[in-house]
Structure formats: C-alpha cells, structure tokens
Design a protein around this motif. Structure first.
Motif, PDB file in Angstrom:
ATOM      1  N   GLY A  22      10.210  -0.176   2.713  1.00 43.60           N
ATOM      2  CA  GLY A  22       9.930  -1.370   3.506  1.00 43.60           C
ATOM      3  C   GLY A  22       8.927  -1.167   4.628  1.00 43.60           C
ATOM      4  O   GLY A  22       8.692  -2.069   5.429  1.00 43.60           O
ATOM      5  N   ALA A  23       8.294   0.012   4.698  1.00 39.89           N
ATOM      6  CA  ALA A  23       7.309   0.249   5.766  1.00 39.89           C
ATOM      7  C   ALA A  23       5.968  -0.408   5.450  1.00 39.89           C
ATOM      8  O   ALA A  23       5.083  -0.467   6.295  1.00 39.89           O
ATOM      9  N   GLY A  24       5.834  -0.877   4.195  1.00 33.70           N
ATOM     10  CA  GLY A  24       4.584  -1.546   3.800  1.00 33.70           C
ATOM     11  C   GLY A  24       3.658  -0.652   2.994  1.00 33.70           C
ATOM     12  O   GLY A  24       2.502  -0.992   2.767  1.00 33.70           O
ATOM     13  N   LYS A  25       4.187   0.493   2.534  1.00 32.04           N
ATOM     14  CA  LYS A  25       3.345   1.463   1.813  1.00 32.04           C
ATOM     15  C   LYS A  25       2.633   0.866   0.608  1.00 32.04           C
ATOM     16  O   LYS A  25       1.444   1.061   0.421  1.00 32.04           O
ATOM     17  N   GLY A  26       3.401   0.131  -0.218  1.00 29.68           N
ATOM     18  CA  GLY A  26       2.834  -0.390  -1.462  1.00 29.68           C
ATOM     19  C   GLY A  26       1.672  -1.333  -1.192  1.00 29.68           C
ATOM     20  O   GLY A  26       0.585  -1.176  -1.753  1.00 29.68           O
ATOM     21  N   THR A  27       1.910  -2.288  -0.294  1.00 35.20           N
ATOM     22  CA  THR A  27       0.874  -3.275   0.016  1.00 35.20           C
ATOM     23  C   THR A  27      -0.344  -2.593   0.634  1.00 35.20           C
ATOM     24  O   THR A  27      -1.482  -2.864   0.260  1.00 35.20           O
ATOM     25  N   VAL A  28      -0.079  -1.695   1.576  1.00 34.59           N
ATOM     26  CA  VAL A  28      -1.187  -1.011   2.266  1.00 34.59           C
ATOM     27  C   VAL A  28      -1.951  -0.122   1.279  1.00 34.59           C
ATOM     28  O   VAL A  28      -3.183  -0.162   1.208  1.00 34.59           O
ATOM     29  N   ALA A  29      -1.223   0.643   0.462  1.00 37.60           N
ATOM     30  CA  ALA A  29      -1.885   1.558  -0.482  1.00 37.60           C
ATOM     31  C   ALA A  29      -2.739   0.774  -1.472  1.00 37.60           C
ATOM     32  O   ALA A  29      -3.866   1.157  -1.783  1.00 37.60           O
ATOM     33  N   ARG A  30      -2.197  -0.330  -1.947  1.00 36.55           N
ATOM     34  CA  ARG A  30      -2.940  -1.114  -2.934  1.00 36.55           C
ATOM     35  C   ARG A  30      -4.236  -1.648  -2.326  1.00 36.55           C
ATOM     36  O   ARG A  30      -5.301  -1.596  -2.934  1.00 36.55           O
ATOM     37  N   LEU A  31      -4.146  -2.154  -1.086  1.00 36.73           N
ATOM     38  CA  LEU A  31      -5.349  -2.704  -0.444  1.00 36.73           C
ATOM     39  C   LEU A  31      -6.359  -1.607  -0.124  1.00 36.73           C
ATOM     40  O   LEU A  31      -7.563  -1.801  -0.285  1.00 36.73           O
ATOM     41  N   VAL A  32      -5.869  -0.463   0.327  1.00 33.90           N
ATOM     42  CA  VAL A  32      -6.787   0.648   0.629  1.00 33.90           C
ATOM     43  C   VAL A  32      -7.498   1.069  -0.662  1.00 33.90           C
ATOM     44  O   VAL A  32      -8.717   1.279  -0.680  1.00 33.90           O
ATOM     45  N   ALA A  33      -6.747   1.155  -1.760  1.00 31.75           N
ATOM     46  CA  ALA A  33      -7.361   1.540  -3.046  1.00 31.75           C
ATOM     47  C   ALA A  33      -8.413   0.510  -3.469  1.00 31.75           C
ATOM     48  O   ALA A  33      -9.503   0.868  -3.923  1.00 31.75           O
ATOM     49  N   THR A  34      -8.088  -0.750  -3.276  1.00 33.52           N
ATOM     50  CA  THR A  34      -9.038  -1.801  -3.672  1.00 33.52           C
ATOM     51  C   THR A  34     -10.319  -1.700  -2.852  1.00 33.52           C
ATOM     52  O   THR A  34     -11.424  -1.763  -3.386  1.00 33.52           O
ATOM     53  N   ARG A  35     -10.157  -1.494  -1.519  1.00 32.13           N
ATOM     54  CA  ARG A  35     -11.345  -1.416  -0.651  1.00 32.13           C
ATOM     55  C   ARG A  35     -12.197  -0.204  -0.990  1.00 32.13           C
ATOM     56  O   ARG A  35     -13.421  -0.264  -0.933  1.00 32.13           O
ATOM     57  N   LEU A  36     -11.531   0.902  -1.334  1.00 33.70           N
ATOM     58  CA  LEU A  36     -12.293   2.119  -1.652  1.00 33.70           C
ATOM     59  C   LEU A  36     -12.833   2.079  -3.081  1.00 33.70           C
ATOM     60  O   LEU A  36     -13.715   2.867  -3.430  1.00 33.70           O
ATOM     61  N   GLY A  37     -12.280   1.179  -3.909  1.00 33.86           N
ATOM     62  CA  GLY A  37     -12.668   1.163  -5.330  1.00 33.86           C
ATOM     63  C   GLY A  37     -12.071   2.352  -6.071  1.00 33.86           C
ATOM     64  O   GLY A  37     -12.632   2.867  -7.030  1.00 33.86           O
ATOM     65  N   TRP A  38     -10.881   2.802  -5.616  1.00 32.30           N
ATOM     66  CA  TRP A  38     -10.212   3.977  -6.189  1.00 32.30           C
ATOM     67  C   TRP A  38      -9.011   3.534  -7.030  1.00 32.30           C
ATOM     68  O   TRP A  38      -8.627   2.366  -7.028  1.00 32.30           O
TER      69      TRP A  38
END
Ligand code: DC
Length: 237
Positions: A22-38
């Motif tokens: 519930g710390a927000g890892k999934g949402t944050v990780a997904r967005l970071v991956a999208t921004r990096l194109g990774w």
C-alpha cells in the motif's frame, strides 16, 4: 583481442522499488517505467498468481512443494507494456481477481515459502532486458537484483496506506472498514518483514522515499530525479 571479439554484454540497468503493502510501489513503478520507456516487473503479481492458482488447484496454503512446482511451471504473461497491468496465467486473464485483499493474503502466505521464492528467482531475473527494468516488490534490491543501479525503499504510514486502500475499495463499490484495513495492513507488514526467506528489509544502499501526504506525481518525479542523478535516462524512442 581482435576488434571483432564481442565485449561483455552491456549491463542492463535496474531501478528496484521495495516497500510495504500500500505504499504505492506498483503505481509509482509503472509510471517510472513508462516515463523511462523501460520494462516493468510487478513481482507481487507473480506471488499472487501462485497463491490464486494454487487455491484453484485445491492446494492447502501450507503445501510448499505443490506451490513451488506451480511457481516453476505456470505460464505467466503480463500485458504488452508498462502502461497496462493485465496478467494471464495459463491463458486465463486473472487481472481483476489478483488485486483482491484475499489474494494478497494468499500471496503473502506462499511468499514465505523458500522453495516458491527459489522457483520464481530466475523468472524474475529474466525480465531484465534492455533498455532497462523497473522492478517493484519486497526483495528486488536485497535478493533479486542486488546490483540494481538505484534502490528505493518506498513507504508511508499505516494510517495513510489504509486510507488509500479504503478509497480504492470504495471506488470499486466494495466495502471494508478503515479499522479492519489497518489491522490487515499491519498483519501483512509483520508477515512480510518477519519471515525467514527474503524478508522485507531496507538495505543500506536503498534510498528512503516517504509517500505519506504526497501525490503520486510528486513521488514519481522524485524517483526520476534520483534515477537521473545515477545517470539513468529515458530510452530513445
Ligand atoms: O506487492 P503485492 O501486494 O502485490 O504483493 C503480494 C504479496 O507477495 C505480499 O504480501 C508479499 C509478497 N511479495 C514478496 O514476498 N516478494 C515480492 N518481491 C513481492 C511480493
């Protein structure tokens, strides 16, 4: 060495994001991956699949050998890119059911079984492909990708995590009291951090990011800044 001799394979950079439920890892990780194109690895989804498919096969929650065997052989496919979080297991779309509290608890129980963790280790490492991987879970930086370029430990207070979960459930038209959700979160924290096999820990080299009272966008921006400070850039598109 002749000029034609291939050098060592280029290292594939990894951003590891670990932390409690519930710390927000999934949402944050997904967005970071999208921004990096990774690429993105939602490692919790693997444990959720094993817990859910195990129950469908009638396995007792404590059947470590049975769950480990499933963990090694289920065909698990994630949706095409980091923008989606569809998960198929042996051809069935399990995406919705995987996100329930009940399956979260099943996942937490099978995740304490060392043979299940061992069966999933290689499968998780196989997600490490160019141009880079953002992986979220409990042991990404400590056990699966100890050489990750950036390790983030993302956390938030229990009260905030329960409040977020409460809102999510309400939006989906599902019930649940705040007090019950807080208790559930504390119980899952205790189990994930207290187990012998790869417990949730903040490693010395993980940078602490607290999402309490902050927007997702602000947290994503902070992780991208930390990544940039390590020389990690978005892939050329
Ligand atoms: O992140 P999540 O809520 O989807 O994870 C579900 C459970 O799986 C969680 O309670 C702990 C376990 N898990 C784990 O032990 N190691 C991981 N890398 C990811 C999840």
């Amino acid at each position: 060495m002749s000029a034609a001799t291939p050098g060592p394979a280029p290292a594939v950079p990894v951003v590891a994001i670990d932390g409690p439920s519930g710390a927000g890892k999934g949402t944050v990780a997904r967005l970071v991956a999208t921004r990096l194109g990774w690429h993105w690895l939602d490692s919790g989804a693997l444990y959720r699949v094993v817990g859910l498919v195990g129950r469908r096969h009638g396995l007792a929650p404590g059947d470590e050998a049975g769950h480990a065997e499933l963990a090694g052989r289920i065909d698990i496919v994630f949706g095409g890119d980091a923008a989606t979080d569809t998960v198929w297991a042996d051809g069935a779309d399990l995406s919705r059911e995987l996100r329930t509290e009940e399956v979260g608890h099943l996942a937490s129980a099978v995740a304490a079984q060392p043979r299940v963790r061992a069966a999933l280790t290689g499968r998780q490492r196989a997600f490490r492909r160019l141009p880079g991987l953002v992986a979220d879970g409990r042991d990404m930086g400590s056990a699966i990708f100890p050489d990750a370029t950036l390790k983030v430990f993302l956390t938030a207070t229990v009260a905030e995590r329960a409040e977020r979960r409460y809102k999510q459930l309400k939006d989906k038209g599902l019930g649940g009291s705040l007090a019950d959700l807080s208790r559930d979160i504390e119980e899952r924290d205790r189990r994930d951090a207290g187990r012998a096999a790869s417990p949730l820990v903040r490693t010395d080299d993980a940078l602490l990011v607290d999402s309490t009272g902050r927007s997702i966008e602000a947290v994503v921006a902070e992780v991208l800044e930390l990544a940039a400070a390590r020389g990690l850039q978005a892939a050329a598109r």
